[in-house]
Design a protein around this motif. Structure first.
Motif: not given
Length: 582
Positions: A100-126
């Motif tokens: 995604e663009n923003n004024v300072p530069g770019y925002s890069i989202y790393i992950g499968m989904e973008h919402c809490k209703s999805c099942s792609a939660d990160l595991p509770k581990v380091p």
């Protein structure tokens, strides 16, 4: 120059999972490590690792990494740095990402989904997040020296005071410039290898301000920048500000052309343009002369009746509203191949409309009362005259192209400044307001549905859909922070929106051709009164302009001029065949 500032983190900075997530409640940055390898062409390859601790089992499934591209040099100039993403990984494996663009530069989202209703939660581990990318334009010239300036790295990570380590792999021959601040109190810089520096930033406050690092090299160490490259850099530096002001400039240009200053307006006519009456109907002349007021309908109707008479489509007993019509041209004569067909279709549409209305009246003997047809045709006559006026206007391609261009520029500014959704929310509110205002001012454009299902759909749209749009837009605007760097561009986007509204409003203004026609109608009125020159008087001239004299309410003055001319020419009495003898 490596600038370790608190707000323009000119490298990677973990911000938030989404605009509606709470990073501190779901994640913790334990440590961050970066490696920057600088090449002699002035570019660098960056690899960064973030050690993330996941606090909650339910989370947004990914993180944002910001790569700011704007930086400020020692003289205060703002520049844009090249960027190209190489990889985005989680746990050593390639991960889904979006940019995604923003004024300072770019925002890069790393992950499968973008919402809490999805099942792609990160595991509770380091969890280890890695991002790699290329940077360009890292060298500036100062006299006979070249200074390597690097983007700020790890000054803070989403307000976290985690431990951070930065490894700089540099070309040989560089000398670390002394800092203006007490560097030792902020971080340690050690030479871990002949051409390698290690910057250690201890854990501390996330909003601390770290001093700068600059590395000086002899001239000729890096590749000489060509003039073409400098021009490219200059264009990239000024691209976003330029398109931000280009939209208002286009609006100003359109306004200048629309309002036509004195040096663009044609000189006043000293004689009548004889072509004007060949291209418009007398009904349109009546409306233009009276500025489209309601009382123009009567004059437009009588002028059309007069034109039908002088064109031998019927005969009338007089030129006032009590006139009677007879000898109407029949439908058989108007058919293809008949002598009257060409004369019939040479008439303007409003005139043919008036004839059809008179023809529909029930005759008394062989005569029809003209004024009986006028109330029934008033609205339709106004619509037909409006259509004729719009045809004269033509397609205003320049204004439409300007509106589309401003819309495109506004979208580009919103996209590059990271305000696309914010701007869409503003436009949604304005659109709802426009719909509501239009419903109150022009209820005829929103007919009531006949069926039950359609009525239900209309009610749902009005009482549920529109309020939902407003609530959603206001909620997003109220919960989304606009950073200081985005505010000028938000103002520019608002100016683009105002510009589009202004151009749409100016589309309703008369075009130069329409204004010229109205000016000619005013000159025609002066000609009828004998104030300016015009066509030489004759029987043909009198009959040709008589419908327009009726439209402008100067029929008596025009007839007096005609009678004076007949007396001077010693003509016999004038008895036209289109006038019913008393």
């Amino acid at each position: 120059m490596l600038r370790l500032l608190s707000w323009p983190i000119l490298c990677a900075m973990l911000l938030a999972l989404t605009s509606c997530s709470n990073f501190d409640q779901e994640f913790t940055v334990q440590s961050a490590n970066s490696t920057v390898e600088v090449y002699t062409d002035g570019t660098a390859f960056v690899s960064e690792f973030f050690d993330i601790a996941v606090k909650r089992a339910e989370n947004y499934g990914g993180v944002y990494v910001d790569i700011p591209q704007r930086f400020t040099d020692a003289s205060g100039g703002v520049h844009w740095r090249d960027f190209q993403l190489a990889a985005a990984r989680r746990g050593g494996l390639d991960e889904y990402f979006s940019i995604e663009n923003n004024v300072p530069g770019y925002s890069i989202y790393i992950g499968m989904e973008h919402c809490k209703s999805c099942s792609a939660d990160l595991p509770k581990v380091p969890t280890k997040i890695q991002i790699a990318y290329w940077l360009g334009r890292l060298v500036r010239q100062e006299g006979n020296r070249e200074v390597l300036f690097l983007p700020a790295y790890m000054g803070r990570v989403h307000g976290q005071g985690a431990k951070k380590t930065l490894t700089l792999k540099l070309p040989p021959g560089g000398t670390l410039r002394p800092s203006q601040q007490d560097r030792a109190a902020a971080y340690d810089v050690t030479r871990s290898a002949p051409n390698e520096l290690l910057v250690s930033i201890p854990a501390g406050k996330g909003d601390r301000v770290l001093p700068d690092i600059e590395i000086e090299y002899p001239a000729g160490t890096f590749v000489i920048v060509t003039s073409g490259k400098r021009i490219q850099w200059w264009l990239s530096d000024h691209f976003l500000p330029f398109i931000s002001i280009l939209g208002p400039l286009i609006v100003a240009l359109v306004a200048i052309l629309k309002f036509r200053p004195s040096w663009l307006v044609p000189a006043p006519l000293i004689t009548v343009d004889t072509k004007i009456t060949q291209n418009i109907s007398p009904a349109l002349a009546a409306y233009l002369f009276r500025n489209w007021k309601a009382d123009a309908a009567k004059a437009a109707f009588l002028a059309s009746v007069c034109q039908l008479a002088v064109k031998r489509m019927l005969r009338i007993s007089s030129l006032d509203e009590d006139a009677e019509a007879s000898n109407l041209i029949t439908k058989q004569e108007r058919k293809k191949g008949k002598p009257g067909r060409s004369r019939w279709y040479a008439l303007p549409a409003p005139t043919r409309l008036v004839f059809g209305q008179i023809e529909g009246e029930r005759p008394a003997g062989d005569r029809r009362r003209v004024k009986n047809a006028r109330p029934d045709v008033r609205d339709e006559l106004h619509r037909t005259v409006t259509e004729e006026y719009q045809k004269i206007r033509g397609k205003d391609r320049w204004s439409l192209a300007a509106a589309v261009s401003i819309l495109a520029l506004g979208i580009v500014v919103a996209s590059f400044s990271g305000l696309l959704i914010f701007s869409t929310a503003i436009c949604g509110i304005l659109l709802v307001l426009l719909i509501v205002v239009t419903m109150f001012r022009h209820p005829e454009r929103f007919p009531v549905a006949a069926g039950t299902s359609e009525q239900f759909s209309q009610a749902a749209f009005l009482f549920v859909g529109l309020p939902a749009i407003v609530i959603a837009a206001l909620s997003y605007i109220g919960t989304t922070e606009v950073i200081s760097e985005q505010r000028p561009y938000l103002m520019a986007i608002l100016l683009h929106i105002v510009g589009i509204i202004a151009i749409v409003a100016m589309l309703r203004m008369p075009t130069p051709k329409q204004r010229q026609i109205r000016n000619n109608i005013l000159d025609l009125n002066r000609y009828f009164r004998g104030e300016i020159n015009g066509p030489a008087m004759s029987v043909e001239c009198y009959e040709h302009y008589l419908p327009f004299a009726v439209a402008l309410d100067v029929e008596q003055r025009w007839t007096e001029r005609f009678n004076l001319w007949r007396e001077r020419e010693k003509m016999d009495a004038y008895a036209p065949d289109w006038l019913i003898a008393s």
